[in-house]
Enzyme design. Sequence first.
Site, PDB file in Angstrom:
ATOM      1  N   SER A 120       0.827  -1.213   0.000  1.00 59.08           N
ATOM      2  CA  SER A 120       0.000   0.000   0.000  1.00 59.08           C
ATOM      3  C   SER A 120       0.853   1.250   0.000  1.00 59.08           C
ATOM      4  O   SER A 120       0.343   2.333  -0.274  1.00 59.08           O
ATOM      5  CB  SER A 120      -0.854   0.070   1.256  1.00 59.08           C
ATOM      6  OG  SER A 120      -1.487  -1.116   1.514  1.00 59.08           O
ATOM      7  N   HIS A 141      -0.919  -2.408  -7.047  1.00 57.71           N
ATOM      8  CA  HIS A 141      -1.682  -2.097  -5.839  1.00 57.71           C
ATOM      9  C   HIS A 141      -3.186  -2.182  -6.108  1.00 57.71           C
ATOM     10  O   HIS A 141      -3.781  -1.270  -6.674  1.00 57.71           O
ATOM     11  CB  HIS A 141      -1.280  -0.689  -5.348  1.00 57.71           C
ATOM     12  CG  HIS A 141      -1.941  -0.269  -4.084  1.00 57.71           C
ATOM     13  ND1 HIS A 141      -2.147   1.046  -3.742  1.00 57.71           N
ATOM     14  CD2 HIS A 141      -2.458  -1.001  -3.057  1.00 57.71           C
ATOM     15  CE1 HIS A 141      -2.741   1.100  -2.568  1.00 57.71           C
ATOM     16  NE2 HIS A 141      -2.948  -0.118  -2.137  1.00 57.71           N
ATOM     17  N   ASN A 191      -2.796   6.210  -1.097  1.00 53.12           N
ATOM     18  CA  ASN A 191      -2.685   6.319   0.361  1.00 53.12           C
ATOM     19  C   ASN A 191      -2.036   7.603   0.834  1.00 53.12           C
ATOM     20  O   ASN A 191      -2.150   7.963   2.001  1.00 53.12           O
ATOM     21  CB  ASN A 191      -1.974   5.097   0.921  1.00 53.12           C
ATOM     22  CG  ASN A 191      -2.956   3.942   1.021  1.00 53.12           C
ATOM     23  OD1 ASN A 191      -4.074   4.123   1.506  1.00 53.12           O
ATOM     24  ND2 ASN A 191      -2.570   2.796   0.536  1.00 53.12           N
TER      25      ASN A 191
HETATM   26  P1  NAI Z   1      -3.844  -9.679   5.982  1.00 48.27           P
HETATM   27  O1  NAI Z   1      -3.332  -9.505   7.360  1.00 48.27           O
HETATM   28  O2  NAI Z   1      -5.292  -9.950   5.750  1.00 48.27           O
HETATM   29  O3  NAI Z   1      -3.043 -10.874   5.234  1.00 48.27           O
HETATM   30  C1  NAI Z   1      -1.652 -11.024   5.226  1.00 48.27           C
HETATM   31  C2  NAI Z   1      -1.337 -12.507   5.017  1.00 48.27           C
HETATM   32  O4  NAI Z   1       0.066 -12.667   4.813  1.00 48.27           O
HETATM   33  C3  NAI Z   1      -1.716 -13.382   6.226  1.00 48.27           C
HETATM   34  O5  NAI Z   1      -2.546 -14.418   5.776  1.00 48.27           O
HETATM   35  C4  NAI Z   1      -0.372 -13.919   6.718  1.00 48.27           C
HETATM   36  O6  NAI Z   1      -0.459 -15.239   7.233  1.00 48.27           O
HETATM   37  C5  NAI Z   1       0.466 -13.866   5.451  1.00 48.27           C
HETATM   38  N1  NAI Z   1       1.903 -13.785   5.685  1.00 48.27           N
HETATM   39  C6  NAI Z   1       2.583 -12.977   6.533  1.00 48.27           C
HETATM   40  N2  NAI Z   1       3.906 -13.187   6.422  1.00 48.27           N
HETATM   41  C7  NAI Z   1       4.072 -14.154   5.474  1.00 48.27           C
HETATM   42  C8  NAI Z   1       5.200 -14.814   4.921  1.00 48.27           C
HETATM   43  N3  NAI Z   1       6.435 -14.501   5.317  1.00 48.27           N
HETATM   44  N4  NAI Z   1       4.994 -15.751   3.975  1.00 48.27           N
HETATM   45  C9  NAI Z   1       3.740 -16.067   3.579  1.00 48.27           C
HETATM   46  N5  NAI Z   1       2.624 -15.479   4.061  1.00 48.27           N
HETATM   47  C10 NAI Z   1       2.800 -14.539   5.004  1.00 48.27           C
HETATM   48  O7  NAI Z   1      -3.365  -8.385   5.168  1.00 48.27           O
HETATM   49  P2  NAI Z   1      -4.003  -7.714   3.852  1.00 48.27           P
HETATM   50  O8  NAI Z   1      -5.004  -6.720   4.252  1.00 48.27           O
HETATM   51  O9  NAI Z   1      -4.361  -8.788   2.896  1.00 48.27           O
HETATM   52  O10 NAI Z   1      -2.739  -6.894   3.300  1.00 48.27           O
HETATM   53  C11 NAI Z   1      -1.696  -7.528   2.584  1.00 48.27           C
HETATM   54  C12 NAI Z   1      -0.911  -6.490   1.806  1.00 48.27           C
HETATM   55  O11 NAI Z   1      -1.787  -5.789   0.925  1.00 48.27           O
HETATM   56  C13 NAI Z   1      -0.208  -5.431   2.657  1.00 48.27           C
HETATM   57  O12 NAI Z   1       1.004  -5.066   2.052  1.00 48.27           O
HETATM   58  C14 NAI Z   1      -1.200  -4.271   2.600  1.00 48.27           C
HETATM   59  O13 NAI Z   1      -0.579  -3.040   2.816  1.00 48.27           O
HETATM   60  C15 NAI Z   1      -1.703  -4.396   1.170  1.00 48.27           C
HETATM   61  N6  NAI Z   1      -3.004  -3.793   0.897  1.00 48.27           N
HETATM   62  C16 NAI Z   1      -4.016  -3.882   1.820  1.00 48.27           C
HETATM   63  C17 NAI Z   1      -5.241  -3.289   1.567  1.00 48.27           C
HETATM   64  C18 NAI Z   1      -6.359  -3.387   2.569  1.00 48.27           C
HETATM   65  O14 NAI Z   1      -7.356  -2.671   2.407  1.00 48.27           O
HETATM   66  N7  NAI Z   1      -6.262  -4.212   3.586  1.00 48.27           N
HETATM   67  C19 NAI Z   1      -5.497  -2.563   0.305  1.00 48.27           C
HETATM   68  C20 NAI Z   1      -4.402  -2.605  -0.609  1.00 48.27           C
HETATM   69  C21 NAI Z   1      -3.196  -3.176  -0.300  1.00 48.27           C
END
Ligand code: NAI
Length: 284
Positions: A120, A141, A191
């Site tokens: 993000s 993104h 963002n």
């Molecule tokens: P989330 O917390 O729902 O999911 C993250 C996942 O990554 C978890 O399932 C976790 O087990 C996994 N994970 C962590 N470390 C890992 C590793 N070393 N190897 C494999 N899996 C691993 O987070 P979310 O919301 O899906 O965000 C993910 C990315 O997307 C972040 O970089 C965030 O900034 C970005 N993002 C998020 C948005 C949102 O609205 N939540 C919108 C756009 C981008």
Amino acid sequence: MEIKRIGVIGAGQMGSGIAQVAAAAGYAVVLMDMAPEQLEKGMAIIRKNLGRQVEKGRMAEEEKETILGRIQTTHELEVAATEADLVIEAVVENMEVKTGIFRQLDSLCPSHAILASNTSSLPITEIAAATKRPEKVIGMHFMNPVPVMKLVEVIRGLATADAVFQTVKELAIRMGKEPVEVNDFPGFVSNRVLMPMINEAIYAVYEGVATPEAVDQVMKLGMNHPMGPLTLADFIGLDTCLYIMETLYEGFGDSKYRPCPLLRKYVKAGWLGRKSGRGFYVYE
Ligand code: NAI
């Protein structure tokens, strides 16, 4: 560059959505997460989303099964990487974790593979520098929820090749999205504009200006936002919001990006928003 097989790293809110739209666009997908329960949860969400399309008559049952059949799951990075033409990383918003993954992907993926991050706010150029193929590293993104939101911000790192940018842009279009090109600066465009507003809304609660409900109502009814900023923050995840504010604060060195202490407090308490059951609001 032809893309046939896509690895998606991280099966959280974003990774599962990305896997869904990629499979629906006809790509073979390998969805990877280190946590087995996240893989299960991610696949359950995809199944539910597609099921809803079937119920509404927008998709045939067989099509749903075909799409699901295109998604393989794994908890090993190697399985997602070895035959991928493109990998989209969507793990936690943390530079150390992301560079660690990109370093491994660089050694595991075929030399032609493009490595994209769904970050993000973190600098694509810095993520790219962890690899020996910075020209093939790019930001892709997506917005949350991925199957619904049209935008994909496509971020060029300092070294990103034009051909890589073109390939990713066309891929986003094939996934039914509208790519918008931006350059690599903290928070990109989305963002840099959105998050200070959310942070300010949190300050308004912190300083006792209004309740979360009142702040959200003002922005919905007065500014015609479809969702109030605190509801949106809960939806994004308060940990992610804090990481983004820290990236802006550090990247620009300007006090106007200082994360609100209340945001820090909630994250420390484990109140991460919708995904943890509690943030500015309480969820079932
Ligand atoms: P989330 O917390 O729902 O999911 C993250 C996942 O990554 C978890 O399932 C976790 O087990 C996994 N994970 C962590 N470390 C890992 C590793 N070393 N190897 C494999 N899996 C691993 O987070 P979310 O919301 O899906 O965000 C993910 C990315 O997307 C972040 O970089 C965030 O900034 C970005 N993002 C998020 C948005 C949102 O609205 N939540 C919108 C756009 C981008």
